[in-house]
Design a protein around this motif. Structure first.
Motif, short mmCIF file in Angstrom:
data_model
loop_
_atom_site.label_atom_id
_atom_site.label_comp_id
_atom_site.label_asym_id
_atom_site.label_seq_id
_atom_site.Cartn_x
_atom_site.Cartn_y
_atom_site.Cartn_z
N SER A 16 64.12 30.15 7.90
CA SER A 16 63.61 30.32 6.54
C SER A 16 63.84 31.74 6.03
N SER A 17 63.60 31.92 4.74
CA SER A 17 63.90 33.20 4.08
C SER A 17 62.67 34.09 3.94
N HIS A 18 61.59 33.81 4.66
CA HIS A 18 60.39 34.65 4.59
C HIS A 18 60.75 36.08 4.95
N GLN A 19 60.27 37.04 4.19
CA GLN A 19 60.70 38.43 4.35
C GLN A 19 60.25 39.03 5.68
N ASP A 20 59.01 38.78 6.09
CA ASP A 20 58.48 39.40 7.30
C ASP A 20 58.41 38.46 8.49
N TYR A 21 58.04 37.19 8.26
CA TYR A 21 57.80 36.27 9.35
C TYR A 21 58.51 34.93 9.09
N PRO A 22 59.84 34.88 9.16
CA PRO A 22 60.56 33.61 8.95
C PRO A 22 60.31 32.63 10.08
N SER A 23 60.44 31.34 9.76
CA SER A 23 60.25 30.28 10.76
C SER A 23 61.61 29.71 11.17
N LEU A 24 61.61 29.05 12.32
CA LEU A 24 62.81 28.40 12.83
C LEU A 24 62.46 26.93 13.05
N THR A 25 63.10 26.03 12.28
CA THR A 25 62.70 24.63 12.30
C THR A 25 63.90 23.69 12.37
N PRO A 50 51.88 35.29 13.89
CA PRO A 50 52.15 36.17 12.75
C PRO A 50 51.29 35.82 11.53
N CYS A 51 50.74 34.60 11.51
CA CYS A 51 49.91 34.18 10.38
C CYS A 51 48.67 35.06 10.22
N VAL A 52 48.17 35.63 11.34
CA VAL A 52 47.01 36.52 11.29
C VAL A 52 47.41 37.93 11.72
N GLU A 53 48.72 38.19 11.68
CA GLU A 53 49.29 39.51 11.95
C GLU A 53 48.94 40.03 13.34
N PHE A 54 48.98 39.14 14.34
CA PHE A 54 48.81 39.58 15.73
C PHE A 54 50.07 40.27 16.26
N VAL A 55 51.18 40.14 15.50
CA VAL A 55 52.44 40.79 15.86
C VAL A 55 52.96 41.52 14.63
N SER A 56 53.55 42.68 14.83
CA SER A 56 54.07 43.46 13.70
C SER A 56 55.33 42.80 13.15
N PRO A 57 55.62 42.99 11.87
CA PRO A 57 56.87 42.44 11.30
C PRO A 57 58.10 42.96 12.03
N GLU A 58 58.07 44.23 12.45
CA GLU A 58 59.24 44.80 13.13
C GLU A 58 59.52 44.09 14.46
N ALA A 59 58.45 43.88 15.26
CA ALA A 59 58.63 43.21 16.56
C ALA A 59 59.04 41.76 16.37
N TYR A 60 58.44 41.11 15.37
CA TYR A 60 58.77 39.70 15.12
C TYR A 60 60.22 39.55 14.66
N LEU A 61 60.66 40.42 13.76
CA LEU A 61 62.03 40.34 13.26
C LEU A 61 63.05 40.66 14.36
N GLU A 62 62.65 41.45 15.36
CA GLU A 62 63.55 41.69 16.49
C GLU A 62 63.75 40.41 17.29
#
Length: 618
Positions: free
Chosen positions: A116-125, A187-199
């Protein structure tokens, strides 16, 4: 035994002869009716098994029976993998619109992976069908939804990427069950940073693009550790995961880099030339076309290609669509002049190229493979064999058309592991069930005359005693020396009614320049290069030579106690270990394409091609 008058001319589609030589590799098949209109297009992981299923005697659906009743001929296109076959099938169905296919109106039959195109936390489906709405990145299509789902499951375990919908993601106030079972980083409750998630997203994307083999390496290590700990079920699970991941990241040469090209390759055997043209437009393989041009014995491949290109693009009433590139598998005589003529006709530059890389190289290899397979089909056709048998009967002045012909050849390496072959042809061409290999023992190393004497004595001793199948004609691959040995054996066994013909290569040793020797009269004569009788003799001789070499290699490798991989030059113990680790076994290696094999550590593209060829020796 049929005579000239009672040998009926062949009619209809001979499924038995066609299936006998059909390859077991993946590809696409096209069925045509008497008016040369395409009836059906299908894909297969194993072409021989799939096409054979249409001609079984019972269990066919009424629609299938109606289809089979209208088949006049079948064309096949070999692909590098089942995935490539799926994509080519899709293109052909849309372009040809065969009446027995359910027309695909869109891509809803095929599974995709969607980022998906979510800016910080995209999903993979997992998605069925590809939509232009919502942006994002699409991976696929893929041939198996099960493989995609399993791979997504693995990727979520490794990278802990969310798979929930956007609305569910926006309305969460606490982590869901996926977080509790360690399948998501919440990521829905920001338990992970956008930077780590995007990596993690970057790594997953690299893997789906086939750029990151580290995940497979980790799984292979885990598989080995489980095996050493005697946890064989877990090791098998890791093996299956590796296979699924490789399937998902498989490169797709049929839907590859853009560009327009006509890919042209030729194959020659037994006096026949086959030219295959693969049409690529916008990076998609749209189809293939086969030709059997007549050629002069003195023409080189470059001269033949030059003549074919001129006739293909400028001959006849059909106006050809000029591509950007014409890819050929040999040097074309007068290439610059021909390219200039094509450019003038197209109103833009048209290049004739042979030294290409990447996907264009794969297209060219695909064309070469299909030319060889199409030529084999042509040589095995009932009409071709029938015409050649009549010509052979006339050439040798036989009273009857030969119903069984045998040919012998000797193969060895510097006198070691000597093997003799006996191949058999009948009214339908090669009779492979009657092929025989003879291990030659107790002779002086390298003594081909003694080897020929031994194999002929062993084969025809029973015939002289009234046992076994009696041939109508015997060919010996060799000159007067070999033929004299055969004549002496026949005299010792008191066999005088079976014609003996020697096939010598002649002074120039070129195909078409063979000399035929009659053992009974000693007459030496040549046959015109375009004679159907000579083409049949060449086919029998070449098949005998091939079978002898194959048998010799098998005996040599068995004596050395080599595995299939050990017999391949350049594949040592370390590379064999890496291949087995990556694929899990020899059967999976056989299923892999050249590009998949080249992904293994320490395996170059050239070596991967050698491994693929060794495992698919047909």
């Amino acid at each position: 035994m049929p005579t000239r008058s009672d040998a009926a001319s062949p009619q209809g589609f001979d499924s038995k002869a066609f299936l006998k030589q059909l390859t077991e590799r993946p590809g696409v098949y096209r069925m045509y009716d008497r008016e040369d209109q395409v009836l059906y297009v299908g894909k297969a992981r194993n072409l021989r098994k799939r096409v054979s299923s249409y001609f079984r005697k019972t269990g066919l659906a009424p629609k299938t029976e109606a289809l089979v009743a209208r088949i006049e001929r079948i064309e096949v296109t070999i692909t590098g993998s089942e995935t490539e076959a799926l994509l080519l099938e899709q293109n052909l169905i849309k372009s040809l619109k065969p009446p027995y296919n359910i027309l695909l109106r869109d891509d809803k039959s095929y599974p995709y992976i969607y980022l998906s195109s979510h800016q910080d936390y995209p999903s993979l489906t997992f998605r069925r069908g590809r939509s232009k709405k919502g942006g994002g990145t699409w991976f696929g299509p893929f041939p198996s939804s099960g493989a995609v789902r399993e791979s997504l499951n693995i990727l979520q375990k490794i990278f802990k990427i969310r798979s929930c919908s956007e609305s569910y993601f926006r309305n969460r106030t606490r982590p869901c069950l996926q977080y509790q079972i360690n399948r998501c980083t919440a990521p829905c409750v920001e338990f992970v940073s956008p930077e780590a998630y995007l990596e993690d997203i970057r790594h997953a994307t690299m893997f789906l693009e086939g750029k990151n083999p580290a995940i497979i390496q980790d799984l292979m290590t885990a598989m080995e550790q489980a095996s050493q700990a005697l946890q064989f079920e877990q090791a098998a699970a890791y093996r299956d995961q590796i296979n699924h991941l490789r399937h998902v990241q498989e490169q797709q040469s049929v839907e590859a880099e853009g560009g327009d090209a006509d890919v042209i390759a030729l194959a020659q055997d037994a006096g026949i030339t086959c030219v295959v043209v693969i049409i690529v437009r916008g990076g998609r393989v749209l189809g293939t076309k086969d030709y059997f041009p007549r050629f002069s014995l003195e023409q080189s491949e470059g001269e033949l290609l030059s003549a074919f290109l001129g006739q293909f693009y400028f001959g006849g009433d059909v106006k050809r669509d000029m591509p950007r590139d014409v890819l050929v598998d040999a040097d074309v005589d007068g290439r610059e002049l021909l390219a200039q003529a094509l450019s003038e006709a197209a109103g833009r530059e048209v290049r004739i190229r042979g030294n290409v890389r990447g996907e264009r190289r794969r297209w060219l290899e695909l064309a070469t493979t299909n030319a060889r397979q199409t030529l084999l089909s042509h040589l095995a056709s009932k009409e071709t064999v029938y015409r050649r048998l009549l010509a052979l009967r006339e050439l040798l002045e036989l009273t009857e058309t030969p119903a069984r012909m045998e040919c012998f050849d000797i193969s060895h390496s510097h006198g070691e592991n000597t093997v003799a072959s006996c191949v058999v042809f009948d009214e339908n061409g090669p009779l492979k069930s009657d092929y025989r290999l003879y291990n030659i023992e107790d002779i002086t190393a390298g003594d081909d005359y003694a080897a020929m004497r031994q194999v002929l004595t062993r084969r025809y001793r029973r015939v002289a005693a009234g046992e076994g199948k009696r041939p109508d004609l015997v060919f010996i691959d060799g000159g007067k020396g070999q033929l004299n040995i055969a004549r002496e054996v026949f005299e010792e066994l008191e066999i005088s009614d079976i014609p003996l013909i020697g096939v010598a290569k002649g002074v120039t040793r070129r195909a078409g320049m063979e000399q035929l020797i009659d053992a009974m009269t000693g007459d030496v004569f040549r046959v015109p290069a375009d004679s159907p009788a000579l083409h049949l003799i060449q086919h029998i001789r070449d098949e005998s030579h091939r079978f002898a070499i194959t048998g010799h290699r098998a005996r040599r490798d068995k004596k050395r106690r080599q595995s299939t991989l050990e017999g391949i030059d350049g594949v040592g113990a370390k590379r064999r270990r890496e291949l087995i680790r990556y694929f899990g076994g020899i059967q999976e290696i056989r299923k892999a394409s050249v590009d998949e094999i080249a992904k293994v550590k320490g395996i170059s593209k050239a070596l991967a091609e050698s491994i693929y060829a060794a495992l698919h020796d047909e």
